[in-house]
Design a protein around this motif. Structure first.
Motif, mmCIF file in Angstrom:
data_model
loop_
_atom_site.group_PDB
_atom_site.id
_atom_site.type_symbol
_atom_site.label_atom_id
_atom_site.label_comp_id
_atom_site.label_asym_id
_atom_site.label_seq_id
_atom_site.Cartn_x
_atom_site.Cartn_y
_atom_site.Cartn_z
ATOM 1 N N GLY A 389 0.829 -1.199 0.000
ATOM 2 C CA GLY A 389 0.000 0.000 0.000
ATOM 3 C C GLY A 389 0.859 1.242 0.000
ATOM 4 O O GLY A 389 2.065 1.194 -0.263
ATOM 5 N N PHE A 390 0.228 2.382 0.301
ATOM 6 C CA PHE A 390 0.942 3.660 0.377
ATOM 7 C C PHE A 390 1.486 3.877 1.790
ATOM 8 O O PHE A 390 0.914 3.389 2.764
ATOM 9 N N LYS A 407 -2.313 11.417 -8.229
ATOM 10 C CA LYS A 407 -1.711 11.631 -9.547
ATOM 11 C C LYS A 407 -1.512 10.311 -10.275
ATOM 12 O O LYS A 407 -1.805 10.189 -11.468
ATOM 13 N N LEU A 408 -1.001 9.325 -9.541
ATOM 14 C CA LEU A 408 -0.764 8.020 -10.161
ATOM 15 C C LEU A 408 -2.084 7.364 -10.559
ATOM 16 O O LEU A 408 -2.215 6.812 -11.658
ATOM 17 N N ASN A 432 -3.385 -1.686 -4.810
ATOM 18 C CA ASN A 432 -4.055 -2.438 -5.879
ATOM 19 C C ASN A 432 -4.628 -1.486 -6.922
ATOM 20 O O ASN A 432 -4.513 -1.716 -8.128
ATOM 21 N N TYR A 433 -5.230 -0.403 -6.455
ATOM 22 C CA TYR A 433 -5.838 0.557 -7.375
ATOM 23 C C TYR A 433 -4.782 1.275 -8.213
ATOM 24 O O TYR A 433 -4.875 1.345 -9.443
ATOM 25 N N ALA A 434 -3.783 1.848 -7.532
ATOM 26 C CA ALA A 434 -2.806 2.698 -8.202
ATOM 27 C C ALA A 434 -1.991 1.934 -9.238
ATOM 28 O O ALA A 434 -1.533 2.514 -10.228
ATOM 29 N N LEU A 435 -1.810 0.635 -9.020
ATOM 30 C CA LEU A 435 -1.015 -0.171 -9.941
ATOM 31 C C LEU A 435 -1.904 -1.043 -10.825
ATOM 32 O O LEU A 435 -1.581 -2.180 -11.147
#
Length: 547
Positions: A389-390, A407-408, A432-435
């Motif tokens: 995660g972040f 942004k990502l 999971n979302y960002a990638l």
């Protein structure tokens, strides 16, 4: 820590053991409804879904099955629904790639469960995005009535399949349907909405069967009179080709497909394929580079050496935002952009340490810019997810982690280039979302047996869920002693572990297939031939960015 040190520390045999376990389960899935149900299908003079596909595709070619694990472990109250009662696979027919959708009549007479509709819709979405013609081998009793409320009315339910039939046809994507058994009630619209329609002797196509017709209007009629192949060929004119049996029907489909020219070897502009080169390391090395233990570290560049063409990886901003490794490469000759989680601890130029598998402000901003660059250059994107995660905490929040992550997310969401996602390990939360998780429209999403997918990691989730349960019990006036607390902890941990297992995700169509790491490169190359068939007409554009 050197890359060789990391590789040696991870050398064990847990991945082969996981693969052996998956193979046993897969062998059972491939039997569909089981030997007795297969015998009943043969007794009717009909082939099974997998036998039909084997005769339909070009000899010597290997299809890419999507959704093999669908519905696994689900619907146990109703006896289960292996493979969701439908086989969806991409195969060569007459030298052209097709999406093939074949009802498995050995599983509840090919009836549609909720997971069945979801799986067929996924197949149609893949076909539409990649401009793949479709072949439907229809042999279904229609909606599984005990679960009709979860199959019938919504935008991701049964009716959406027919809407997609019409939209696909309007987009010029060819559809051939062959009725090779039952085709009843609303399900009858699927084949009739296709461009070409075949039907075998002994099959039935009608909105209501003999029993329902008698109940509704008091009329007595045989199945053949209501909707047999002879009637639809000579009287209603609904079907285009009347075939005596499965074999003749499949051969007719091959002839119809043969009227078109085979697929081109080279992808159309703006995509390109160069002469491929072998990877620097064999795929079998992945069995030892990657570990089933999520706490074990590895060097993701070593993983890439097993996947991409040797010497082709060109890293982007290598010294900055190092918990995400970005770069361009060739994979089987196809130029691609890669975003991959680094899985060991990083020391930044400022002397700070960053944890592997965590997305920080610098890595999020780097990846967002890289994704935009790939869109400018028409490079398909490959995401390798092993993400916790972040980064959280006061310092991270003050540095603007939410803005950087947004942004990502925005760059990935608005990408016009094809996206492929591979879950190699953890796939947790917003990572999971960002990638490019399933919600962000990857053309294909694959997973290794080591993959885990959930809103947060098992340790954090178990602690959080346990606190919630204990607080609830205390509100009810119940005190929890140490022994009960440990029992609750084991129960919660066991339930969560089961839900994060990759098979749980695959059963719900969160991933398209579970891959052997050693053969992943071949699957990715095959997939790249599909996703580069068509370039989006949309220009690359993004919305408002926070700064």
């Amino acid at each position: 820590m050197t890359t060789s040190d990391i590789a040696l520390s991870n050398a064990d045999l847990r991945i082969p053991a996981l693969l052996a376990e998956l193979t046993l389960a897969k062998d059972q899935i491939l039997l569909g409804g089981g030997p007795a149900a297969i015998d009943r299908q043969h007794a009717k003079g009909r082939l099974t879904a997998r036998e039909r596909i084997a005769k339909l595709i070009d000899p010597g070619t290997v299809p890419l099955e999507v959704g093999l694990w669908a519905a696994q472990g689900m619907y146990e109250k109703w006896g289960g629904a292996p493979c969701a009662g439908v086989v969806t696979t991409i195969g060569d027919v007459g030298g052209r790639r097709h999406m093939i959708v074949a009802n498995d009549a050995t599983v509840k007479a090919g009836a549609f469960f909720p997971a069945t509709a979801k799986k067929v819709l996924r197949a149609q979405r893949i076909a539409f995005a990649n401009r793949l013609p479709l072949i439907y081998l229809v042999d279904s009793a229609g909606i599984f009535l005990p679960l009709q409320e979860d199959v019938f009315p919504d935008e991701d339910d049964f009716g959406r399949i027919f809407r997609n039939n019409a939209v696909l046809s309007a987009a010029g994507i060819g559809q051939i349907a062959a009725i090779m058994g039952n085709c009843v009630a609303g399900g009858g619209y699927l084949p009739v909405l296709c461009d070409k329609l075949l039907m075998t002797e002994g099959s039935g196509l009608y909105l209501a069967g003999p029993a329902l017709v008698k109940s509704a209007i008091g009329q007595e009629a045989s199945s053949e009179d209501l909707g047999g192949a002879a009637m639809h060929a000579a009287i209603s004119g609904t079907i285009d080709y009347h075939e005596p049996n499965d074999e003749a029907c499949l051969e007719r489909i091959r002839c119809l497909v043969g009227a078109h020219r085979p697929d081109d070897a080279q992808p159309p502009h703006p995509f390109v394929r160069h002469v491929p080169a072998e990877p620097a390391r064999p795929g079998s090395d992945l069995h030892h580079l990657i570990n089933a233990d999520p706490q074990r570290n590895y060097e993701v560049r070593d993983v890439l050496q097993c996947l991409v063409d040797a010497g082709s990886f060109d890293e982007y901003k290598a010294e900055y935002g190092q918990t995400l490794v970005c770069g361009t490469a060739r994979l089987g000759g196809y130029p691609v952009g890669i975003v991959a989680n680094q899985r060991h601890r990083i020391k930044t130029a400022r002397g700070e340490y960053q944890f592997g598998g965590v997305i920080y402000v610098d890595s999020a901003e780097k990846a967002a810019r890289f994704v935009m660059n790939c869109n400018q250059d028409w490079l398909p994107l490959l995401f390798l997810q092993d993400v916790n995660g972040f980064m959280v905490g006061r310092d991270s929040e003050r540095a603007g982690i939410i803005k950087a992550g947004a942004k990502l997310v925005s760059a990935v969401s608005n990408s016009r280039v094809p996206k492929i996602t591979l879950l190699t390990g953890g796939s947790y939360g917003a990572g999971n979302y960002a990638l490019c998780g399933k919600a962000f429209d990857p053309r294909f999403i694959f997973a290794w047996p080591t993959a885990r997918c959930a809103v947060m990691g098992p340790v954090q989730a178990t602690s959080t869920l346990l606190d919630v349960m204990v607080a609830s019990l205390k509100k009810q006036g119940q005190q929890v002693d140490a022994a009960e607390l440990e029992q609750l902890r084991e129960q919660v941990a066991g339930d969560y572990e089961r839900q994060t297992d990759v098979r749980y995700a695959a059963a719900r169509s969160w991933v398209d297939a579970i891959l052997d790491p050693a053969t992943t490169r071949e699957t990715l190359i095959d997939t790249l031939t599909l996703v580069t068939r068509h370039a989006s007409d949309e220009p690359f554009k993004v919305g408002v960015y926070q700064v």
